[in-house]
Structures are given as structure tokens and as C-alpha cells.
Design a protein around this motif. Structure first.
Motif, PDB file in Angstrom:
ATOM      1  N   SER A   1       0.841  -1.191   0.000  1.00  0.00           N
ATOM      2  CA  SER A   1       0.000   0.000   0.000  1.00  0.00           C
ATOM      3  C   SER A   1       0.884   1.252   0.000  1.00  0.00           C
ATOM      4  O   SER A   1       2.053   1.209   0.358  1.00  0.00           O
ATOM      5  CB  SER A   1      -0.911   0.010   1.220  1.00  0.00           C
ATOM      6  OG  SER A   1      -0.147   0.015   2.401  1.00  0.00           O
TER       7      SER A   1
ATOM      8  N   PRO B   1       0.713   6.330   4.375  1.00  0.00           N
ATOM      9  CA  PRO B   1      -0.325   7.318   4.699  1.00  0.00           C
ATOM     10  C   PRO B   1       0.200   8.734   4.496  1.00  0.00           C
ATOM     11  O   PRO B   1       1.398   8.979   4.545  1.00  0.00           O
ATOM     12  CB  PRO B   1      -0.625   7.052   6.172  1.00  0.00           C
ATOM     13  CG  PRO B   1       0.586   6.375   6.694  1.00  0.00           C
ATOM     14  CD  PRO B   1       1.176   5.614   5.546  1.00  0.00           C
ATOM     15  N   THR B   2      -0.708   9.640   4.258  1.00  0.00           N
ATOM     16  CA  THR B   2      -0.334  11.043   4.146  1.00  0.00           C
ATOM     17  C   THR B   2      -1.000  11.815   5.281  1.00  0.00           C
ATOM     18  O   THR B   2      -2.113  11.494   5.679  1.00  0.00           O
ATOM     19  CB  THR B   2      -0.775  11.658   2.804  1.00  0.00           C
ATOM     20  OG1 THR B   2      -2.196  11.557   2.696  1.00  0.00           O
ATOM     21  CG2 THR B   2      -0.130  10.940   1.636  1.00  0.00           C
ATOM     22  N   ILE B   3      -0.312  12.794   5.807  1.00  0.00           N
ATOM     23  CA  ILE B   3      -0.853  13.633   6.877  1.00  0.00           C
ATOM     24  C   ILE B   3      -0.926  15.053   6.350  1.00  0.00           C
ATOM     25  O   ILE B   3       0.046  15.573   5.792  1.00  0.00           O
ATOM     26  CB  ILE B   3       0.024  13.557   8.147  1.00  0.00           C
ATOM     27  CG1 ILE B   3       0.047  12.125   8.666  1.00  0.00           C
ATOM     28  CG2 ILE B   3      -0.478  14.529   9.213  1.00  0.00           C
ATOM     29  CD1 ILE B   3       0.978  11.904   9.823  1.00  0.00           C
TER      30      ILE B   3
ATOM     31  N   GLY C   1      -5.617  12.996   7.606  1.00  0.00           N
ATOM     32  CA  GLY C   1      -4.888  12.561   6.429  1.00  0.00           C
ATOM     33  C   GLY C   1      -5.599  11.409   5.768  1.00  0.00           C
ATOM     34  O   GLY C   1      -6.780  11.165   6.011  1.00  0.00           O
ATOM     35  N   THR C   2      -4.873  10.704   4.931  1.00  0.00           N
ATOM     36  CA  THR C   2      -5.439   9.563   4.228  1.00  0.00           C
ATOM     37  C   THR C   2      -4.556   8.345   4.430  1.00  0.00           C
ATOM     38  O   THR C   2      -3.365   8.456   4.674  1.00  0.00           O
ATOM     39  CB  THR C   2      -5.566   9.845   2.712  1.00  0.00           C
ATOM     40  OG1 THR C   2      -4.258  10.097   2.188  1.00  0.00           O
ATOM     41  CG2 THR C   2      -6.470  11.019   2.437  1.00  0.00           C
ATOM     42  N   GLY C   3      -5.166   7.180   4.337  1.00  0.00           N
ATOM     43  CA  GLY C   3      -4.452   5.917   4.481  1.00  0.00           C
ATOM     44  C   GLY C   3      -5.421   4.776   4.243  1.00  0.00           C
ATOM     45  O   GLY C   3      -6.508   4.974   3.699  1.00  0.00           O
ATOM     46  N   ILE C   4      -5.070   3.613   4.683  1.00  0.00           N
ATOM     47  CA  ILE C   4      -5.925   2.444   4.532  1.00  0.00           C
ATOM     48  C   ILE C   4      -6.959   2.456   5.652  1.00  0.00           C
ATOM     49  O   ILE C   4      -6.586   2.561   6.825  1.00  0.00           O
ATOM     50  CB  ILE C   4      -5.094   1.149   4.598  1.00  0.00           C
ATOM     51  CG1 ILE C   4      -4.102   1.119   3.444  1.00  0.00           C
ATOM     52  CG2 ILE C   4      -5.983  -0.074   4.570  1.00  0.00           C
ATOM     53  CD1 ILE C   4      -3.137  -0.025   3.503  1.00  0.00           C
TER      54      ILE C   4
ATOM     55  N   ILE D   1      -2.148   4.198  12.795  1.00  0.00           N
ATOM     56  CA  ILE D   1      -1.009   5.073  12.515  1.00  0.00           C
ATOM     57  C   ILE D   1      -0.536   5.633  13.849  1.00  0.00           C
ATOM     58  O   ILE D   1      -1.335   6.122  14.646  1.00  0.00           O
ATOM     59  CB  ILE D   1      -1.400   6.217  11.562  1.00  0.00           C
ATOM     60  CG1 ILE D   1      -1.848   5.631  10.227  1.00  0.00           C
ATOM     61  CG2 ILE D   1      -0.245   7.191  11.379  1.00  0.00           C
ATOM     62  CD1 ILE D   1      -2.400   6.654   9.272  1.00  0.00           C
TER      63      ILE D   1
END
Length: 90
Positions: free
Chosen positions: A55, A58-60, A72-75, A80
Motif C-alpha cells: 500500500s 499514509p499522508t498527513i 490525512g489519508t491511508g488504509i 497510525i
């Protein structure tokens, strides 16, 4: 558990294997099938194992001094961990 999964997948994919066919799966996923008549087949791991997709990290979103949360975004459902400077990691 992964070795058992490889064996089960091969038996499911080839239900016509002769009865009493033995199967050996090594830790790399290579398979040796030995048939009741003594003959054998070798399956390389490239035929039996697939690499799991990875994957994106993640982004913050940028944080300001007055922010009270991080977003942010992630799975979905992933955990996190955020460690702040000068703090010990949990």
C-alpha cells in the motif's frame, strides 16, 4: 500457515491429482509433487506464490500551531502512530 495455504491451493486447483500423491512445500514456496508411481514434478515458487500488493504510505495534512487533531489519508482501519519531537514512542 503459508506452506499449508500453498498446499491447499494446489490441491484445490488440481482435484485430479492421483490419490496418495505427496507434496512437499519448502519455505520459499517451491513445490515437489511425488506421484504413487515414483515420478515427480517440481513447481517453482513463481508458479505457486504471489507477492502481496503493498500500500501507499499514509499522508498527513499539514499541521498548524492551533490544530487540535491530525488528519490525512491511508488504509481504512489501519493504525497510525504519531510520535512528537521530544516524546517517547508509545
Amino acid at each position: 500457515a503459508e506452506i499449508a495455504a500453498v498446499e491447499e491451493a494446489i490441491r484445490t486447483a488440481t482435484p485430479d491429482l492421483p490419490e496418495n500423491t505427496s507434496m512437499t512445500v519448502d519455505p520459499q514456496g517451491n513445490v515437489t509433487l511425488t506421484y504413487p508411481d515414483g515420478s515427480s514434478d517440481y513447481l517453482h515458487s513463481t508458479e505457486t506464490v504471489r507477492q502481496r500488493p503493498t500500500s501507499e504510505p499514509p499522508t498527513i495534512k499539514p499541521v498548524d500551531n492551533d490544530d487540535t487533531s491530525l488528519t490525512g489519508t491511508g488504509i481504512p482501519g489501519a493504525t497510525i502512530t504519531v510520535t512528537l519531537p521530544g516524546q517517547e514512542a508509545p
